[in-house]
Design a protein around this motif. Structure first.
Motif, PDB file in Angstrom:
ATOM      1  N   UNK A   1      27.582  33.520  52.783  1.00 38.57           N
ATOM      2  CA  UNK A   1      26.778  33.539  53.099  1.00 38.57           C
ATOM      3  C   UNK A   1      25.079  31.962  52.423  1.00 38.57           C
ATOM      4  N   UNK A   2      26.117  32.204  51.346  1.00 39.39           N
ATOM      5  CA  UNK A   2      25.330  30.638  50.697  1.00 39.39           C
ATOM      6  C   UNK A   2      25.825  29.028  51.284  1.00 39.39           C
ATOM      7  N   UNK A   3      27.094  29.348  51.460  1.00 41.36           N
ATOM      8  CA  UNK A   3      27.737  27.809  51.533  1.00 41.36           C
ATOM      9  C   UNK A   3      26.905  27.251  51.823  1.00 41.36           C
ATOM     10  N   UNK A   4      26.584  25.883  52.399  1.00 37.41           N
ATOM     11  CA  UNK A   4      25.700  25.252  53.035  1.00 37.41           C
ATOM     12  C   UNK A   4      26.034  25.074  55.105  1.00 37.41           C
ATOM     13  N   UNK A   5      27.248  25.489  55.424  1.00 36.90           N
ATOM     14  CA  UNK A   5      27.679  25.841  56.922  1.00 36.90           C
ATOM     15  C   UNK A   5      27.297  26.637  57.705  1.00 36.90           C
ATOM     16  N   UNK A   6      27.212  27.781  56.522  1.00 36.31           N
ATOM     17  CA  UNK A   6      27.009  29.098  56.855  1.00 36.31           C
ATOM     18  C   UNK A   6      25.613  29.375  56.894  1.00 36.31           C
ATOM     19  N   UNK A   7      25.177  28.675  55.849  1.00 31.84           N
ATOM     20  CA  UNK A   7      23.516  28.819  55.679  1.00 31.84           C
ATOM     21  C   UNK A   7      22.625  28.664  57.347  1.00 31.84           C
ATOM     22  N   UNK A   8      23.084  27.427  57.064  1.00 30.23           N
ATOM     23  CA  UNK A   8      22.588  26.599  58.117  1.00 30.23           C
ATOM     24  C   UNK A   8      22.565  27.474  59.497  1.00 30.23           C
ATOM     25  N   UNK A   9      23.639  28.058  59.582  1.00 27.91           N
ATOM     26  CA  UNK A   9      23.867  28.716  60.692  1.00 27.91           C
ATOM     27  C   UNK A   9      23.599  30.123  61.389  1.00 27.91           C
TER      28      UNK A   9
ATOM     29  N   UNK B   1      20.110  30.541  59.889  1.00 28.89           N
ATOM     30  CA  UNK B   1      18.948  29.868  60.461  1.00 28.89           C
ATOM     31  C   UNK B   1      18.373  29.746  61.769  1.00 28.89           C
ATOM     32  N   UNK B   2      19.978  28.484  61.898  1.00 25.47           N
ATOM     33  CA  UNK B   2      19.725  28.346  63.384  1.00 25.47           C
ATOM     34  C   UNK B   2      19.341  29.226  64.112  1.00 25.47           C
ATOM     35  N   UNK B   3      20.404  30.156  64.031  1.00 26.85           N
ATOM     36  CA  UNK B   3      20.537  31.743  64.987  1.00 26.85           C
ATOM     37  C   UNK B   3      19.238  32.237  64.650  1.00 26.85           C
ATOM     38  N   UNK B   4      18.369  31.866  63.769  1.00 30.18           N
ATOM     39  CA  UNK B   4      16.911  31.960  63.366  1.00 30.18           C
ATOM     40  C   UNK B   4      15.744  31.975  64.107  1.00 30.18           C
ATOM     41  N   UNK B   5      16.644  30.880  64.961  1.00 32.27           N
ATOM     42  CA  UNK B   5      15.103  30.297  65.163  1.00 32.27           C
ATOM     43  C   UNK B   5      14.807  28.768  64.518  1.00 32.27           C
ATOM     44  N   UNK B   6      15.243  28.457  63.616  1.00 27.23           N
ATOM     45  CA  UNK B   6      14.638  28.382  62.283  1.00 27.23           C
ATOM     46  C   UNK B   6      15.489  27.113  62.567  1.00 27.23           C
ATOM     47  N   UNK B   7      14.641  25.576  61.753  1.00 23.95           N
ATOM     48  CA  UNK B   7      15.259  24.001  61.892  1.00 23.95           C
ATOM     49  C   UNK B   7      16.326  24.195  60.362  1.00 23.95           C
ATOM     50  N   UNK B   8      17.754  23.946  59.944  1.00 26.15           N
ATOM     51  CA  UNK B   8      17.989  24.037  58.791  1.00 26.15           C
ATOM     52  C   UNK B   8      17.655  23.159  58.128  1.00 26.15           C
ATOM     53  N   UNK B   9      17.791  23.789  56.818  1.00 28.32           N
ATOM     54  CA  UNK B   9      17.202  22.469  55.962  1.00 28.32           C
ATOM     55  C   UNK B   9      17.887  21.617  54.694  1.00 28.32           C
ATOM     56  N   UNK B  10      17.695  20.395  54.443  1.00 27.99           N
ATOM     57  CA  UNK B  10      18.473  19.614  53.445  1.00 27.99           C
ATOM     58  C   UNK B  10      19.183  20.639  52.419  1.00 27.99           C
ATOM     59  N   UNK B  11      20.056  20.631  52.198  1.00 27.20           N
ATOM     60  CA  UNK B  11      20.504  22.132  51.097  1.00 27.20           C
ATOM     61  C   UNK B  11      19.778  20.348  49.970  1.00 27.20           C
ATOM     62  N   UNK B  12      20.301  21.209  48.386  1.00 23.94           N
ATOM     63  CA  UNK B  12      20.019  20.709  46.781  1.00 23.94           C
ATOM     64  C   UNK B  12      21.242  19.937  46.846  1.00 23.94           C
TER      65      UNK B  12
END
Length: 169
Positions: A5-13, A15-26
């Protein structure tokens, strides 16, 4: 599962599904530097907790220090009762931001378990063993370093493991 779930691709998906804008990963190098800084703080805190907690535990179990044992326990309990976030917030005006207030919070939070574990481990050494050491002519210091601490070492190490878990958390 958490790593997936922490992988940037999965986390971005997610966050997008929750209606938020994905942020840049560290960046990984920055994340690695932060992890190293965290480990250094936790390790330094553990060393200071070990020195302070074991030292106070030894002091509290000595026959001549019976009068100060209650005070030592009270101070350790008071340090444990204050949440680390509060310690950091109160220390900010004096110590500033960053490592020093965090280190203070780690030390204060780890002293009580280390102190109580050390006291328990030393008190678990059989009285007959101490008497045998005395009968052999060992001084109080020799009895502590050659008999009591080696017998109490496994429990003290377990106590330090607990303090390390607290420091890392």
């Amino acid at each position: 599962m958490l790593a997936c779930f922490s992988h940037p691709t999965v986390a971005a998906a997610i966050v997008s599904a929750l209606g938020e804008t994905p942020r840049r990963a560290l960046p990984l190098d920055h994340l690695g530097a932060l992890a190293l800084h965290h480990l250094i703080l936790a390790g330094t805190g553990l060393v200071l907790v070990a020195i302070t907690g074991i030292g106070l535990g030894i002091l509290a179990t000595r026959p001549g220090a019976a009068s100060v044992r209650g005070g030592i326990d009270t101070l350790a309990a008071a340090a444990q009762a204050v949440p680390p976030v509060v310690v950091v917030a109160l220390a900010l005006p004096v110590l500033g931001f960053g490592g020093p207030p965090t280190l203070l919070a780690l030390v204060l939070y780890g002293i009580m378990p280390t102190l109580r574990g050390t006291v328990g481990a030393l008190e678990a050494v059989p009285a007959e063993t101490r008497e045998a050491a005395k009968a052999l002519g060992l001084t109080a210091r020799q009895t502590l370093t050659r008999i009591e601490l080696p017998l109490a070492a496994p429990a003290i190490v377990e106590t330090l493991r607990t303090a390390l878990v607290l420091a890392v958390a």
